[in-house]
Design a protein around this motif. Structure first.
Motif, mmCIF file in Angstrom:
data_model
loop_
_atom_site.group_PDB
_atom_site.id
_atom_site.type_symbol
_atom_site.label_atom_id
_atom_site.label_comp_id
_atom_site.label_asym_id
_atom_site.label_seq_id
_atom_site.Cartn_x
_atom_site.Cartn_y
_atom_site.Cartn_z
ATOM 1 N N ALA A 125 0.835 -1.206 0.000
ATOM 2 C CA ALA A 125 0.000 0.000 0.000
ATOM 3 C C ALA A 125 0.869 1.256 0.000
ATOM 4 O O ALA A 125 0.548 2.252 -0.670
ATOM 5 C CB ALA A 125 -0.930 -0.007 1.206
ATOM 6 N N GLU A 128 2.262 1.708 -3.525
ATOM 7 C CA GLU A 128 1.212 2.139 -4.448
ATOM 8 C C GLU A 128 0.891 3.621 -4.260
ATOM 9 O O GLU A 128 0.774 4.380 -5.237
ATOM 10 C CB GLU A 128 -0.042 1.284 -4.229
ATOM 11 N N GLN A 133 -1.059 5.799 -6.838
ATOM 12 C CA GLN A 133 -2.209 4.910 -6.945
ATOM 13 C C GLN A 133 -2.982 4.895 -5.621
ATOM 14 O O GLN A 133 -2.397 4.730 -4.551
ATOM 15 C CB GLN A 133 -1.763 3.476 -7.252
ATOM 16 N N TRP A 134 -4.299 5.038 -5.722
ATOM 17 C CA TRP A 134 -5.178 4.969 -4.550
ATOM 18 C C TRP A 134 -5.957 3.664 -4.674
ATOM 19 O O TRP A 134 -7.013 3.590 -5.298
ATOM 20 C CB TRP A 134 -6.117 6.175 -4.536
ATOM 21 N N ARG A 135 -5.384 2.611 -4.092
ATOM 22 C CA ARG A 135 -5.979 1.278 -4.258
ATOM 23 C C ARG A 135 -6.497 0.776 -2.923
ATOM 24 O O ARG A 135 -5.725 0.500 -2.002
ATOM 25 C CB ARG A 135 -4.962 0.303 -4.840
ATOM 26 N N THR A 136 -7.801 0.660 -2.794
ATOM 27 C CA THR A 136 -8.457 0.110 -1.602
ATOM 28 C C THR A 136 -9.541 -0.846 -2.066
ATOM 29 O O THR A 136 -9.790 -0.996 -3.282
ATOM 30 C CB THR A 136 -9.088 1.223 -0.745
ATOM 31 N N THR A 139 -11.875 0.782 -4.507
ATOM 32 C CA THR A 139 -11.466 1.190 -5.858
ATOM 33 C C THR A 139 -10.934 0.051 -6.709
ATOM 34 O O THR A 139 -10.806 0.199 -7.923
ATOM 35 C CB THR A 139 -10.374 2.267 -5.776
ATOM 36 N N ALA A 140 -10.607 -1.071 -6.084
ATOM 37 C CA ALA A 140 -10.014 -2.190 -6.838
ATOM 38 C C ALA A 140 -10.489 -3.521 -6.256
ATOM 39 O O ALA A 140 -10.318 -3.780 -5.068
ATOM 40 C CB ALA A 140 -8.490 -2.100 -6.797
ATOM 41 N N LYS A 141 -11.081 -4.343 -7.098
ATOM 42 C CA LYS A 141 -11.634 -5.610 -6.619
ATOM 43 C C LYS A 141 -10.564 -6.604 -6.184
ATOM 44 O O LYS A 141 -10.849 -7.547 -5.447
ATOM 45 C CB LYS A 141 -12.508 -6.236 -7.703
ATOM 46 N N ASP A 142 -9.308 -6.437 -6.656
ATOM 47 C CA ASP A 142 -8.260 -7.388 -6.288
ATOM 48 C C ASP A 142 -7.582 -7.050 -4.965
ATOM 49 O O ASP A 142 -6.710 -7.785 -4.506
ATOM 50 C CB ASP A 142 -7.211 -7.494 -7.389
ATOM 51 N N VAL A 143 -7.948 -5.940 -4.350
ATOM 52 C CA VAL A 143 -7.405 -5.616 -3.031
ATOM 53 C C VAL A 143 -8.197 -6.396 -1.984
ATOM 54 O O VAL A 143 -9.424 -6.242 -1.894
ATOM 55 C CB VAL A 143 -7.486 -4.102 -2.750
#
Length: 336
Positions: A125, A128, A133-136, A139-143
């Motif tokens: 995290a 990223e 990148q803001w990946r939670t 916002t992202a199904k693979d997290v």
């Protein structure tokens, strides 16, 4: 000087360990008229001459040539728990060997830190976010969703001072604790309340049922390679391995393969398979640093200031005991 006398004996004390040398005030707490030689930065020949003239050596390692030269040694005080780097066979029978501890709590906290960092993708995290990148999970199904500690089972291999403190801290945080050790029938350490404790033969059961496997046993011929390909295969694909004992207890090739192939979820590695040499950091035959499911630290899990303050205080107390003719404590080899 015999016990019961008022005047303690003056001793010649040589310190070769560079870390404990930073705690001279604590080391000298005895206050005796001792002659101190701070030799941590000296060359091998200079240290050899100093040890040859010493009553006490304070060290983390004592190679055979120094041990053999110390014919007047009465006490070798190791600056930590492990004494595998002390050449016991080369020492005079008149030299006692003692050790000291106080590293269990910071190491247990390190285990919890590694568990949280791995289970919550802290390093991923961070990378990223730094890259924009803001990946939670929003916002992202693979997290993945992350677990909480109170839903996890920690399996502790070994219930010595470190393993017991890991069990206490994990239990206090709501983790379910299970363990294996050499003598499962021995009384449990104070404050340790595992769901079960098995013998070494029950290691497969622990591996199969733990979310976090923590290695805390000492390195010996019996534990070298204890965790190999077969053992890693028994672990859950979602499980984590944290090693705060010694590197060679875990087969490095098998661990690298299990991590690279995602057969286990991650690992926290604080101990290695040697020391940095030839520019190889971290010291391993495999590129663990290229994996994104590991947390790597340079064997520093026990490096809290209070660890060394208390170790220095132990050493000072044992020096006072030796000078006054009182019994030593934490003796791993008695003088004869």
């Amino acid at each position: 000087m015999k016990a019961g006398t008022h005047q303690a004996e003056a001793l010649r004390i040589v310190v070769t360990d560079p870390i404990i040398s930073r705690f001279q005030q604590e080391l000298r707490y005895d206050g005796g008229a001792h002659h101190w030689v701070m030799a941590s930065g000296w060359g091998a020949e200079e240290q050899l001459r100093a040890v040859a003239d010493a009553d006490v050596v304070i060290c983390s390692a004592l190679p055979p040539e120094q041990a053999a030269a110390g014919t007047r040694l009465r006490l070798v005080h190791v600056t930590g728990a492990g004494y595998e780097k002390i050449a016991l066979d080369a020492l005079s029978p008149s030299a006692a060997v003692a050790n000291t501890f106080h590293h269990a709590r910071p190491i247990a906290e390190h285990v919890v830190m590694m568990t949280l960092m791995l289970s919550r993708r802290a390093l991923a995290a961070d990378r990223e976010l730094r890259s924009g990148q803001w990946r939670t999970i929003a916002t992202a199904k693979d997290v993945p969703f992350h677990p909480t500690l109170d839903g996890m089972v920690v399996g502790v291999i070994g219930l010595g001072t470190i393993g017991a403190e890991v069990a206490r801290l994990a239990g206090a945080l709501g983790m379910r604790v299970q363990a294996v050790r050499g003598n499962p029938a021995a009384p449990l350490p104070a404050g340790v309340q595992p769901e079960w404790v098995g013998g070494n033969a029950e290691l497969p059961k622990l591996l199969e049922t733990s979310d976090v496997v923590v290695v805390t046993v000492p390195l010996s011929e019996g534990t070298r390679g204890l965790i190999g390909a077969g053992e890693l295969q028994r672990m859950k694909p979602s499980a984590l391995l944290v090693n705060v004992a010694r590197g060679p207890i875990v087969d490095q090739g098998a661990l690298y393969a299990a991590l690279a192939e995602r057969r286990i979820a991650g690992a926290g590695i604080d101990v290695w398979w040697g020391t940095p040499a030839g520019g190889r950091v971290p010291p391993s035959e495999f590129p663990f640093e290229e994996l994104d499911n590991v947390v790597l630290t340079p064997h520093h899990s026990g490096h809290a200031r209070r660890t060394f303050e208390r170790r220095a205080a132990d050493i000072a107390a044992n020096i006072a005991n030796l000078a006054a003719g009182r019994p030593l404590f934490n003796v791993v080899r008695a003088a004869s």
